[in-house]
Motif scaffolding. Structure first.
Motif, short mmCIF file in Angstrom:
data_model
loop_
_atom_site.label_atom_id
_atom_site.label_comp_id
_atom_site.label_asym_id
_atom_site.label_seq_id
_atom_site.Cartn_x
_atom_site.Cartn_y
_atom_site.Cartn_z
N GLY A 138 3.03 -2.24 4.41
CA GLY A 138 2.66 -1.34 5.50
C GLY A 138 1.94 -0.08 5.10
N VAL A 139 1.50 0.01 3.82
CA VAL A 139 0.75 1.20 3.38
C VAL A 139 -0.68 1.11 3.92
N PRO A 140 -1.21 2.16 4.54
CA PRO A 140 -2.57 2.11 5.07
C PRO A 140 -3.60 1.87 3.96
N GLU A 141 -4.60 1.03 4.27
CA GLU A 141 -5.60 0.69 3.25
C GLU A 141 -6.42 1.91 2.83
N LYS A 142 -6.59 2.88 3.72
CA LYS A 142 -7.39 4.06 3.40
C LYS A 142 -6.77 4.88 2.28
N ASN A 143 -5.46 4.71 2.01
CA ASN A 143 -4.80 5.45 0.94
C ASN A 143 -4.89 4.75 -0.42
N ILE A 144 -5.40 3.53 -0.43
CA ILE A 144 -5.38 2.72 -1.65
C ILE A 144 -6.77 2.64 -2.26
N ILE A 145 -6.85 2.93 -3.55
CA ILE A 145 -8.09 2.76 -4.30
C ILE A 145 -7.87 1.64 -5.31
N GLU A 146 -8.60 0.54 -5.15
CA GLU A 146 -8.43 -0.60 -6.05
C GLU A 146 -9.11 -0.32 -7.38
N ILE A 147 -8.39 -0.57 -8.46
CA ILE A 147 -8.94 -0.37 -9.80
C ILE A 147 -8.94 -1.70 -10.55
N VAL A 148 -9.69 -1.75 -11.62
CA VAL A 148 -9.70 -2.92 -12.50
C VAL A 148 -9.35 -2.45 -13.90
N PRO A 149 -8.65 -3.28 -14.69
CA PRO A 149 -8.31 -2.89 -16.05
C PRO A 149 -9.56 -2.62 -16.88
N HIS A 150 -9.43 -1.67 -17.79
CA HIS A 150 -10.45 -1.36 -18.80
C HIS A 150 -11.69 -0.69 -18.20
N LYS A 151 -11.54 -0.09 -17.02
CA LYS A 151 -12.61 0.70 -16.45
C LYS A 151 -12.09 2.12 -16.25
N LYS A 152 -12.72 3.07 -16.92
CA LYS A 152 -12.23 4.45 -16.97
C LYS A 152 -12.37 5.15 -15.62
N LEU A 153 -11.38 5.99 -15.31
CA LEU A 153 -11.40 6.82 -14.11
C LEU A 153 -11.51 8.28 -14.55
N ASN A 154 -12.53 8.97 -14.08
CA ASN A 154 -12.77 10.35 -14.51
C ASN A 154 -12.26 11.35 -13.49
N PHE A 155 -11.57 12.38 -14.01
CA PHE A 155 -11.07 13.48 -13.19
C PHE A 155 -11.40 14.78 -13.91
N LYS A 201 3.82 8.67 3.91
CA LYS A 201 4.26 9.25 5.18
C LYS A 201 4.43 10.77 5.07
N ILE A 202 4.83 11.23 3.88
CA ILE A 202 5.01 12.66 3.66
C ILE A 202 3.69 13.34 3.32
N LEU A 203 2.87 12.64 2.49
CA LEU A 203 1.57 13.17 2.06
C LEU A 203 0.48 12.19 2.50
N PRO A 204 0.04 12.26 3.75
CA PRO A 204 -0.93 11.27 4.26
C PRO A 204 -2.26 11.26 3.51
N GLU A 205 -2.55 12.33 2.78
CA GLU A 205 -3.83 12.41 2.08
C GLU A 205 -3.77 11.84 0.66
N VAL A 206 -2.59 11.49 0.16
CA VAL A 206 -2.45 11.07 -1.24
C VAL A 206 -3.15 9.74 -1.48
N LYS A 207 -3.75 9.59 -2.67
CA LYS A 207 -4.44 8.36 -3.04
C LYS A 207 -3.60 7.56 -4.03
N LEU A 208 -3.49 6.26 -3.77
CA LEU A 208 -2.74 5.35 -4.62
C LEU A 208 -3.74 4.48 -5.38
N TYR A 209 -3.70 4.53 -6.70
CA TYR A 209 -4.58 3.72 -7.54
C TYR A 209 -3.81 2.48 -7.97
N ALA A 210 -4.36 1.30 -7.65
CA ALA A 210 -3.63 0.06 -7.90
C ALA A 210 -4.60 -1.09 -8.16
N THR A 211 -4.16 -2.05 -8.98
CA THR A 211 -4.94 -3.25 -9.20
C THR A 211 -4.83 -4.17 -7.98
#
Length: 544
Positions: free
Chosen positions: A104-121, A83-93
């Motif tokens: 009630g968290v909008p789906e557009k803010n959620i990035i589904e991850i799977v264990p043992h798969k690397k995320l590059n930044f 609600k404070i940072l509408p652009e923030v991304k939540l990484y979750a299994t």
């Protein structure tokens, strides 16, 4: 070479509100975003979250929020952050994503991850690893930097019997340890428990014994996201010829989703419906939400539940964690249940609902990771000290063990700890109702004053034209004194108020602010001298 900062917005020296930030050069990575349950002395506050001011000021540098699992202490503040940072991304299994969506968290803010798969930044990567916990799809995170890995365990235990969505990949954890761990952040909640947590969390045999020995209905109070415990209840109910009735839409949705995704495994023949509620041999599953612990049981005891009425011979088992803050409430409920003729079934001393690492689990994790620096997190300070002592016993130098408070900044430059002693401004936001705005300490203080001493309201009306007192002062009290039994005090309150109003009225001007201030000051002195109480005093002076 990297400049690294590690600090906590919540979770150190407290239970809940877990939010840990790691800055690598200019990038911010947030691990977990939890809430803290309100206590019985919180005066209407539903729950408490960290103050996100630092993240709001540095919003462009945030790469994401990485959630370890679907328990509210670790992800319950994510919705408020969005609600404070509408652009923030939540990484979750997958399961954590389900809990976020249900919250009630909008789906557009959620990035589904799977264990043992690397995320590059860019030059930094994040690697999630499966861990054993009561919540499926739980992970720990490895943040890979040029100077080594920074690891955050989240909640875990070590139990080889747990597999599938509850399993732990010890091989990958050991492999990370071989590559080199710069800093390990590990939870502390059970650091004072000797031995391993497992197998104390395995409750199938206990639940089976309960169901076989009780003749009447059995009610289990559970937390909806502790699916490992719910699975144990289903396992214990097999071959007992009892039907399980899942009460409440929320719990029904969780169990339906968990069955569909394979997190729960049970025969559909075990499930009953509302027609089975009054059956002598039924099993009722009851759950609460994050703001109101034991609310469902309280409704049943007080006769407000639409479907369930207590009857003599019922058995109630609280198959959920006991928190220190709710101990008094639970004891009162158990007393009320006993008066209703119900039997309360407690967990044996060697059993535990919570899946947190005991001393041997923590030391095994340290051995597997072999970190250069060790930072105890999550738990009261004495538990963090116990965690630090375990690391010291394993040979980690005391100067490399980082015992910190919320807001204290750990700086590591080029792989070496800096003696900077910096800190950032942190605080807590008190959430009341659906608003994500901070209620504030002053509001809570007012509520405390009202609860302890009550309120005195003085109202009066003054003629705008003639500059004379037309009506009042009238006195209204709530929670202070009973008017009919305190006529002398009420009369004196009126006299003092009238005197203050009269002396602040002139032919040309009426000092309204001065009237209100003096009424509060003089009445406070008088009432304290008479009653030794300090009620809230409100003066309402209007003109017509």
């Amino acid at each position: 070479m990297s400049k690294i900062k590690i600090f906590s917005l919540g979770g150190l020296d407290e239970s809940g509100k877990n939010t840990y930030c790691i800055e690598v050069d200019k990038d911010i990575f947030v691990f977990d975003c939890g809430l803290k349950y309100a206590t019985g002395t919180s005066f209407g506050i539903d729950y408490i979250i960290p103050d996100f001011e630092y993240l709001e000021k540095n919003r462009k540098r945030i790469k994401g929020v990485f959630l370890t699992h679907g328990h509210y202490e670790n992800m319950g503040g994510a919705g408020d952050l969005v609600k404070i940072l509408p652009e923030v991304k939540l990484y979750a299994t997958k399961f954590t994503k389900y809990v976020l969506l249900e919250s009630g968290v909008p789906e557009k803010n959620i990035i589904e991850i799977v264990p043992h798969k690397k995320l590059n930044f860019g030059r930094v990567s994040i690697f999630p690893i499966s861990v054993n916990h009561s919540c499926p799809d739980s992970v720990m995170y490895v943040l890979n930097t040029k100077d080594g890995a920074i690891c955050y365990t989240g909640d875990f235990i070590i139990d080889p019997m747990m597999d599938g969505a509850y399993g732990m990949d010890i091989g990958k954890i050991a492999y990370i340890g071989k590559l080199g761990v710069l800093c390990l952040l590990s939870e502390s909640s059970f650091s004072e428990h000797i031995g391993h947590t497992s197998p104390g969390q395995r409750l199938t045999d206990f639940f089976k014994d309960v169901l076989n020995k009780q003749d009447g209905r059995v009610m289990f109070s559970v937390l909806p996201t502790h699916l490992y415990t719910i699975q144990d209840i289903f396992n214990g109910a097999e071959n007992t010829h009892r039907k399980i009735v899942v009460m409440g839409k929320k719990l029904q949705n969780v169990i339906h989703f968990a069955k569909k995704e394979g997190y729960l495994k049970f025969s559909d023949d075990l499930l009953g419906d509302l027609s089975n509620i009054k059956d002598q041999n039924s099993i009722l599953l009851i759950c609460d939400d994050k703001e109101n612990p034991y609310a469902s049981i309280s409704k049943i005891i007080n006769g407000y539940d639409k479907y369930i009425s207590l009857k003599e011979g019922d058995s109630i088992c609280f198959a959920e964690p006991r928190y220190d803050s709710n101990e008094k409430m639970l004891v009162k409920l158990e007393n009320d249940l006993a008066m209703a003729g119900c039997k309360i079934i407690g967990l044996p001393s060697d059993k535990n609902i919570l899946h947190h690492p005991s001393s041997e689990d923590l030391m095994l994790m340290i051995r597997l990771m072999n970190p250069k620096y060790y930072m105890p997190v999550k738990g009261e300070y004495r538990y963090m000290v116990g965690n630090a002592n375990l690391a010291s016993n394993l040979g980690i130098p005391s100067e490399n063990i980082l015992l910190k408070q919320n807001g204290d900044v750990v700086e590591i430059d080029g792989g070496k700890l800096q003696d900077s002693f910096k800190s950032i401004k942190i605080g807590s936001c008190l959430i009341d109702g659906k608003s994500s705005d901070d209620v504030g300490e002053l509001v809570v203080k007012d509520r405390e004053m009202l609860s302890e001493n009550g309120i005195v309201l003085i109202s009066a009306t003054i003629s705008k034209k003639d500059k004379v007192l037309l009506v009042g002062p009238e006195v209204t009290t709530r929670g202070f004194v009973y008017v009919k039994d305190s006529k002398e005090i009420i009369t004196e309150i009126k006299r003092i108020s009238e005197e203050v109003i009269t002396r602040n009225i002139t032919d040309n001007y009426i000092e309204y602010n001065k009237i209100k201030t003096e009424i509060r000051t003089e009445l406070s002195k008088y009432l304290y001298s008479e009653t030794e109480c300090k009620p809230m005093i409100i003066a309402v002076v209007q003109e017509i």
